[in-house]
Enzyme design. Sequence first.
Site, PDB file in Angstrom:
ATOM      1  N   THR A  67       0.866  -1.144  -0.056  1.00  0.00           N
ATOM      2  CA  THR A  67       0.001   0.003  -0.139  1.00  0.00           C
ATOM      3  C   THR A  67       0.809   1.209  -0.023  1.00  0.00           C
ATOM      4  O   THR A  67       0.288   2.213  -0.263  1.00  0.00           O
ATOM      5  CB  THR A  67      -1.012   0.162   1.183  1.00  0.00           C
ATOM      6  OG1 THR A  67      -0.012   0.305   2.419  1.00  0.00           O
ATOM      7  CG2 THR A  67      -1.995  -1.023   1.226  1.00  0.00           C
ATOM      8  N   ASN A  99       6.053  20.537   0.977  1.00  0.00           N
ATOM      9  CA  ASN A  99       6.670  19.721   2.104  1.00  0.00           C
ATOM     10  C   ASN A  99       7.995  19.349   2.014  1.00  0.00           C
ATOM     11  O   ASN A  99       8.580  18.860   3.000  1.00  0.00           O
ATOM     12  CB  ASN A  99       5.509  18.389   2.463  1.00  0.00           C
ATOM     13  CG  ASN A  99       4.042  18.952   2.740  1.00  0.00           C
ATOM     14  OD1 ASN A  99       3.360  18.560   1.889  1.00  0.00           O
ATOM     15  ND2 ASN A  99       3.862  19.551   3.658  1.00  0.00           N
ATOM     16  N   HIS A 133       6.259  28.075   3.373  1.00  0.00           N
ATOM     17  CA  HIS A 133       6.284  26.623   3.753  1.00  0.00           C
ATOM     18  C   HIS A 133       7.357  26.299   4.672  1.00  0.00           C
ATOM     19  O   HIS A 133       7.337  25.109   5.483  1.00  0.00           O
ATOM     20  CB  HIS A 133       6.247  25.800   2.412  1.00  0.00           C
ATOM     21  CG  HIS A 133       5.389  26.143   1.494  1.00  0.00           C
ATOM     22  ND1 HIS A 133       3.829  25.914   1.722  1.00  0.00           N
ATOM     23  CD2 HIS A 133       5.154  26.697   0.206  1.00  0.00           C
ATOM     24  CE1 HIS A 133       3.009  26.206   0.724  1.00  0.00           C
ATOM     25  NE2 HIS A 133       3.656  26.730  -0.217  1.00  0.00           N
TER      26      HIS A 133
END
Length: 151
Positions: A67, A99, A133
């Site tokens: 996954t 990020n 950010h």
Amino acid sequence: MKIAIGNDHVAVALKNYITKYLQEKNIEVIDVGTNNNDRTDYPIPAAKVSELVTSGVADRGILICGTGVGISIAANKIHGIRAVVCSEPYSAKLSVEHNNTNILALGSRVVADELAKMIVSEWLDASYEGGRHQKRIDMITQLEVSGVLTL
């Protein structure tokens, strides 16, 4: 650019597909395995790829398990790693832009080959925007180092 890539036993085929794609783009690939279907615990390739990224041997890393979730959790335990699991290209792109992710995790049971290639392409082509950010990246690093966020 050098990309470290690693996987568990359920992700060998997708790893090989992505490796070929990267090589066609003239990207050097450091393959830490596994290369067979014998059971492999995903924290092992997560640690190997993370070490190559944090040491600067590799510019970025790609991890693949069933996954993408478990292998990304394992990688995110390593200081300096910002791993993201993605199943579509938009999040992969924004994960870098906002990020500054340095490891992309994919799920071989979740994304097909061509979709995985699109996700990898968007992730590789994106650039960290910095600016507003950076404060959040600094906060994440503070949590990573001390486990406490001081505002």
